[in-house]
Design a protein around this motif. Sequence first.
Motif, PDB file in Angstrom:
ATOM      1  N   ARG A 255       5.432  -3.826  -4.837  1.00  5.95           N
ATOM      2  CA  ARG A 255       5.749  -4.056  -3.373  1.00  5.95           C
ATOM      3  C   ARG A 255       5.832  -4.871  -2.788  1.00  5.95           C
ATOM      4  NH1 ARG A 255       1.193   0.349  -0.796  1.00  5.95           N
ATOM      5  NH2 ARG A 255       2.890  -0.091   0.446  1.00  5.95           N
ATOM      6  N   LEU A 256       5.001  -6.077  -3.033  1.00  4.26           N
ATOM      7  CA  LEU A 256       4.841  -7.067  -2.390  1.00  4.26           C
ATOM      8  C   LEU A 256       6.514  -7.559  -2.137  1.00  4.26           C
ATOM      9  CD1 LEU A 256       3.231  -8.915  -0.980  1.00  4.26           C
ATOM     10  CD2 LEU A 256       2.537 -10.973  -3.604  1.00  4.26           C
ATOM     11  N   PHE A 257       6.724  -7.573  -4.194  1.00  2.00           N
ATOM     12  CA  PHE A 257       8.236  -8.228  -3.241  1.00  2.00           C
ATOM     13  C   PHE A 257       8.834  -7.647  -2.643  1.00  2.00           C
ATOM     14  CE2 PHE A 257      12.647  -7.015  -4.785  1.00  2.00           C
ATOM     15  CZ  PHE A 257      13.051  -8.730  -4.853  1.00  2.00           C
ATOM     16  N   ASN A 258       8.973  -6.236  -2.251  1.00  2.00           N
ATOM     17  CA  ASN A 258       9.697  -5.193  -0.968  1.00  2.00           C
ATOM     18  C   ASN A 258       9.953  -5.929   0.058  1.00  2.00           C
ATOM     19  OD1 ASN A 258      11.107  -4.210  -3.631  1.00  2.00           O
ATOM     20  ND2 ASN A 258       8.982  -2.457  -3.869  1.00  2.00           N
ATOM     21  N   ALA A 259       8.004  -6.078   0.078  1.00  2.00           N
ATOM     22  CA  ALA A 259       7.695  -6.353   1.812  1.00  2.00           C
ATOM     23  C   ALA A 259       8.354  -7.991   1.616  1.00  2.00           C
ATOM     24  CB  ALA A 259       6.010  -6.822   2.001  1.00  2.00           C
ATOM     25  N   VAL A 260       8.351  -9.075   0.704  1.00  2.00           N
ATOM     26  CA  VAL A 260       9.065 -10.411   1.443  1.00  2.00           C
ATOM     27  C   VAL A 260      10.495 -10.508   1.276  1.00  2.00           C
ATOM     28  CG1 VAL A 260       9.284 -12.775  -0.158  1.00  2.00           C
ATOM     29  CG2 VAL A 260       7.239 -12.148  -0.023  1.00  2.00           C
TER      30      VAL A 260
END
Length: 499
Positions: A255-260
């Motif tokens: 989820r952090l990757f998708n936000a980045v």
Amino acid sequence: PPRAAPRLRLLPGLSCAKMAEAAETAAGGSPGPGVGPGRVDPRPVSEPPAAAGPGPGPRAAVPPPPVYNWQAAQRSVRERFSFMFNNELLSDVHFAVGKGRQARRLPAHRFVLAVGSAVFDAMFNGGMATSSAEIELPDVEPAAFLALLKFLYSDEVQIGPETVMTTLYTAKKYAVPALEAHCVEFLKKNLRADNAFMLLTQARLFDEPQLASLCLENIDKNTSDAISAEGFTDIDLDTLMAVLERDTLGIREIRLFNAVVRWADAECQRQQLQLTPENKRKVLGKALSLIRFPLMTIEEFAAGPAQSGILTDREVVSLFLHFTVNPKPRVEFIDRPRCCLRGKECSINRFQQVESRWGYSGTSDRIRFTVNRRIFVVGFGLYGSIHGPTDYQVNIQIIHTDSNTILGQNDTGFSCDGSSNTFRVMFKEPVEILPNVNYTACATLKGPDSHYGTKGLRKVIHESPTTGTKTVFTFCYAAGNNNGTSVEDGQVPEIIFYT
């Protein structure tokens, strides 16, 4: 009904590309009249002008008729100075504040300003003091400058959600630390997950470390909500990297990757670049190396980052090998778990005695359990070899029993020394365990015969030594093929957790 919390806004014109420029102004820009070019694009303010003047430019206030013996009605020095606020009476300087149709012409008194601000003192009394009676301040919003004057004349604080950032900027610019402190305190009280990134950017810009620390703590506790907020994609690269470096973010890495990636999309648009994987990688720069791809499951990595085009072919192959091969090859990305938990690590052991020879043939050791309060499981303690120092390969899981959903797992290994002690095997991320819900703890070991536990307890109570709070674990037999592990004896003796 209770009113919704006020929304805070960015300091106009200071997002992303202009932040460095604004930081220079706020930190030490020239204090003289007409301070540089207009660095802030002021928005309309709610206060109407005192009176409309002909033609464009600032609208001049019409002086009121003189009031005889006005001093008699003001019983204290504070009341008399407050009476002079925004008053043409005895004024000896005017400020043309703002730009365009929203510009205001405000009266003031040099003595009052010089007493309250070192910048104004230098402006009027320093070696390069101005003698002009009209001073232009195009980079300051009228509402913020009025709030500054109100504070200098009366110690009264007039800030709100729509003016706090511009007032903080103005207080910094004219060196009025007491008003700065009031602005920061207001921001602290209004700090929420949906504005934490916006306020973090401003706190870093204005060098407010305490506010920045509170923003980061809020992001740690509410990471999912914070990265979903509109302000996340507006932050600058340095702020993004400061967040990605943290070990305490409470969110799954995918989820952090998708936000980045969302941030990279927005940054490409700001830089007028096409939305290609190459350009996304370019704008991310060193931030890409701070994403902890090894913390993802192989399924998450294969469905997302591996197909994004942002990673090179070599990086993708290296990470796939990391997920599938033991011993795991070294990768260029951080594999240290992020743990949003605070406090002291706890553990319970469900066995009262240890015996020898527990064999493995590819079948999982399983035990079902419930707890009486919410906890976060971070790992298991497992028994090791009876034949001396040995390495084991192991897959650990926590499964939601009723839905058979895997909530957390790690395919890893551990080394043992031949003793009957337990050896720690940790999850990549904490697994949330809710009260009175059935979960299954599962461990699949590959290695020689090991020790095992006997005289198992159906109920184990952990009592906090500081608060006295009791966490009650209740263990039950896990139906199906479980390699013989039960409540009475077997593997998975220890659960490591935070409350």
